[in-house]
Write a protein that holds these residues in place. Structure first.
Motif, PDB file in Angstrom:
ATOM      1  N   ARG A  87       0.819  -1.219   0.000  1.00 32.52           N
ATOM      2  CA  ARG A  87       0.000   0.000   0.000  1.00 32.52           C
ATOM      3  C   ARG A  87       0.847   1.260   0.000  1.00 32.52           C
ATOM      4  O   ARG A  87       0.583   2.191  -0.774  1.00 32.52           O
ATOM      5  N   GLU A  88       1.853   1.303   0.861  1.00 35.93           N
ATOM      6  CA  GLU A  88       2.632   2.536   1.031  1.00 35.93           C
ATOM      7  C   GLU A  88       3.787   2.653   0.045  1.00 35.93           C
ATOM      8  O   GLU A  88       4.195   3.761  -0.292  1.00 35.93           O
ATOM      9  N   ARG A  89       4.317   1.527  -0.408  1.00 33.02           N
ATOM     10  CA  ARG A  89       5.489   1.571  -1.283  1.00 33.02           C
ATOM     11  C   ARG A  89       5.220   1.036  -2.681  1.00 33.02           C
ATOM     12  O   ARG A  89       6.131   0.988  -3.508  1.00 33.02           O
ATOM     13  N   GLY A  90       4.012   0.615  -2.956  1.00 34.58           N
ATOM     14  CA  GLY A  90       3.630   0.242  -4.311  1.00 34.58           C
ATOM     15  C   GLY A  90       4.222  -1.051  -4.843  1.00 34.58           C
ATOM     16  O   GLY A  90       4.264  -1.269  -6.055  1.00 34.58           O
ATOM     17  N   ILE A  91       4.656  -1.943  -3.957  1.00 33.82           N
ATOM     18  CA  ILE A  91       5.229  -3.207  -4.407  1.00 33.82           C
ATOM     19  C   ILE A  91       4.115  -4.129  -4.915  1.00 33.82           C
ATOM     20  O   ILE A  91       3.076  -4.291  -4.276  1.00 33.82           O
ATOM     21  N   ARG A  92       4.379  -4.736  -6.063  1.00 32.65           N
ATOM     22  CA  ARG A  92       3.391  -5.617  -6.679  1.00 32.65           C
ATOM     23  C   ARG A  92       3.942  -7.014  -6.947  1.00 32.65           C
ATOM     24  O   ARG A  92       3.247  -7.847  -7.541  1.00 32.65           O
ATOM     25  N   GLN A  93       5.190  -7.275  -6.503  1.00 34.17           N
ATOM     26  CA  GLN A  93       5.797  -8.586  -6.690  1.00 34.17           C
ATOM     27  C   GLN A  93       6.399  -9.043  -5.364  1.00 34.17           C
ATOM     28  O   GLN A  93       7.088  -8.272  -4.694  1.00 34.17           O
ATOM     29  N   PHE A  94       6.143 -10.314  -5.021  1.00 38.67           N
ATOM     30  CA  PHE A  94       6.589 -10.847  -3.738  1.00 38.67           C
ATOM     31  C   PHE A  94       7.223 -12.214  -3.943  1.00 38.67           C
ATOM     32  O   PHE A  94       6.630 -13.088  -4.596  1.00 38.67           O
ATOM     33  N   LEU A  95       8.408 -12.389  -3.378  1.00 41.15           N
ATOM     34  CA  LEU A  95       9.089 -13.679  -3.370  1.00 41.15           C
ATOM     35  C   LEU A  95       9.180 -14.122  -1.921  1.00 41.15           C
ATOM     36  O   LEU A  95      10.002 -13.631  -1.151  1.00 41.15           O
ATOM     37  N   ASP A  96       8.298 -15.049  -1.546  1.00 42.06           N
ATOM     38  CA  ASP A  96       8.148 -15.490  -0.157  1.00 42.06           C
ATOM     39  C   ASP A  96       8.786 -16.865  -0.018  1.00 42.06           C
ATOM     40  O   ASP A  96       8.215 -17.876  -0.447  1.00 42.06           O
ATOM     41  N   ILE A  97       9.973 -16.917   0.597  1.00 38.90           N
ATOM     42  CA  ILE A  97      10.747 -18.157   0.696  1.00 38.90           C
ATOM     43  C   ILE A  97      10.581 -18.748   2.088  1.00 38.90           C
ATOM     44  O   ILE A  97      10.801 -18.076   3.093  1.00 38.90           O
ATOM     45  N   GLY A  98      10.229 -20.034   2.126  1.00 41.29           N
ATOM     46  CA  GLY A  98       9.936 -20.674   3.402  1.00 41.29           C
ATOM     47  C   GLY A  98       8.482 -20.471   3.757  1.00 41.29           C
ATOM     48  O   GLY A  98       8.127 -20.064   4.861  1.00 41.29           O
ATOM     49  N   THR A  99       7.633 -20.773   2.806  1.00 37.30           N
ATOM     50  CA  THR A  99       6.205 -20.474   2.891  1.00 37.30           C
ATOM     51  C   THR A  99       5.549 -21.033   4.150  1.00 37.30           C
ATOM     52  O   THR A  99       4.774 -20.361   4.819  1.00 37.30           O
ATOM     53  N   GLY A 100       5.859 -22.275   4.461  1.00 40.01           N
ATOM     54  CA  GLY A 100       5.118 -22.957   5.520  1.00 40.01           C
ATOM     55  C   GLY A 100       3.733 -23.333   5.032  1.00 40.01           C
ATOM     56  O   GLY A 100       3.356 -23.094   3.885  1.00 40.01           O
ATOM     57  N   LEU A 101       2.963 -23.934   5.906  1.00 42.49           N
ATOM     58  CA  LEU A 101       1.624 -24.371   5.533  1.00 42.49           C
ATOM     59  C   LEU A 101       0.656 -23.196   5.493  1.00 42.49           C
ATOM     60  O   LEU A 101       0.678 -22.343   6.381  1.00 42.49           O
ATOM     61  N   PRO A 102      -0.183 -23.119   4.481  1.00 42.74           N
ATOM     62  CA  PRO A 102      -1.167 -22.044   4.433  1.00 42.74           C
ATOM     63  C   PRO A 102      -2.077 -22.074   5.661  1.00 42.74           C
ATOM     64  O   PRO A 102      -2.552 -23.132   6.059  1.00 42.74           O
ATOM     65  N   THR A 103      -2.272 -20.907   6.267  1.00 45.62           N
ATOM     66  CA  THR A 103      -3.198 -20.815   7.403  1.00 45.62           C
ATOM     67  C   THR A 103      -4.216 -19.728   7.099  1.00 45.62           C
ATOM     68  O   THR A 103      -5.150 -19.952   6.345  1.00 45.62           O
ATOM     69  N   TYR A 104      -4.018 -18.546   7.654  1.00 41.41           N
ATOM     70  CA  TYR A 104      -4.932 -17.445   7.382  1.00 41.41           C
ATOM     71  C   TYR A 104      -4.108 -16.210   7.016  1.00 41.41           C
ATOM     72  O   TYR A 104      -2.972 -16.059   7.431  1.00 41.41           O
ATOM     73  N   ASP A 105      -4.686 -15.342   6.226  1.00 46.28           N
ATOM     74  CA  ASP A 105      -4.011 -14.121   5.790  1.00 46.28           C
ATOM     75  C   ASP A 105      -2.598 -14.420   5.296  1.00 46.28           C
ATOM     76  O   ASP A 105      -1.601 -13.872   5.772  1.00 46.28           O
TER      77      ASP A 105
END
Length: 269
Positions: A74-92
């Protein structure tokens, strides 16, 4: 099972080791999830008996992820994310938070656990405008991660690199720093580094972690907040710096309680 060959889902299930606890599944258990086994619940309960604050830490880390992803989107306008070490999907999860701010966001998750892969394929969906993808890769091989992620993300544009609670699994500190540097080197100017790890700032947590490491699970090294600062070298660390996660830009009027999970957000000039 057509032609006698296992499906990808069956292959993933066959690789899941339920004889030793797994950090992603225990974290899922502490956060109220159901994607875990008896061995994980036993280990999680034993950990909690020594370090009663661990569930608070787990939930605080998720709140921190929500705040930091929201901030850079929202504040910095980033539209690409590389999330390493995802873990199991939970919430949010990262893609849900980012695409809530900007539906066109592109997210690449990276993990190498077969149970994570199985759930990622089912749950990590995307908005029509954006992309959510999963890379089955090992943090020990950052070049492979970058190669695969580059098929989805445009490394000519800013990316948020997220290493959330994963670097403690790299036993050698020098290797951990090298992995971070190599990943950050691939980011263009204007990118962000978002990170947290559990620290060695509490005796109960240290004792609980030693007991967990003795179970045969992949160990996790608790490092000092000072050691974590090396991951941010060469970047512009945003205020308030590397702090206990609940203290990173808390909601106005809130009175957050510090935990032994520390993190920060930094900008690549």
């Amino acid at each position: 099972m057509p032609d006698g060959h296992p499906t990808p889902d069956q292959e993933a299930l066959s690789k899941i080791d339920t004889t030793v606890p797994h950090s992603a599944r225990i974290w899922n258990y502490w956060m109220g999830g159901k994607d875990n086994y008896d061995v994980d619940r036993i280990a999680g309960d034993a950990y909690r008996e020594i370090a009663p604050n661990i569930e608070t830490m787990a939930r605080a880390s998720r709140v921190y992820l929500i705040r930091t992803v929201t901030f850079v989107a929202r504040e910095r306008g980033i539209r690409q994310f590389l999330d390493i070490g995802t873990g199991l999907p939970t919430y949010d999860n990262t893609h849900q938070v980012a695409q809530k701010v900007a539906p066109e966001s592109r997210i690449v998750y990276v993990d190498n656990d077969p149970l994570v892969l199985r759930h990622a394929q089912a749950l990590l969906t995307s908005t029509p405008e954006g992309v959510t993808d999963y890379v089955d890769a090992d943090l020990h091989d950052p070049d492979a991660i970058l190669e695969h992620a580059g098929k989805i993300l445009d490394f000519g544009k800013p990316v948020a690199l997220m290493l959330m609670g994963i670097l403690g699994h790299i036993q050698d500190y020098e290797e951990a720093k090298d992995i971070v540097r190599r990943l950050q080197a691939a980011l263009p100017p204007g990118s962000y580094f978002v990170h947290y790890d559990s620290t060695d700032t509490d005796a109960e947590l240290k004792r609980a972690q030693e007991g967990y490491d003795d179970t045969g699970a992949v160990p996790y090294v608790l490092r000092s907040p000072r050691q974590l600062t090396a991951y941010y070298e060469g970047l512009e660390l945003l205020e308030p710096g590397i702090v206990s996660c609940p203290l990173w830009r808390p909601e106005p009027g809130s009175t957050p309680e510090p935990t032994d999970v520390y993190g920060g957000v930094a900008y690549k000039p």
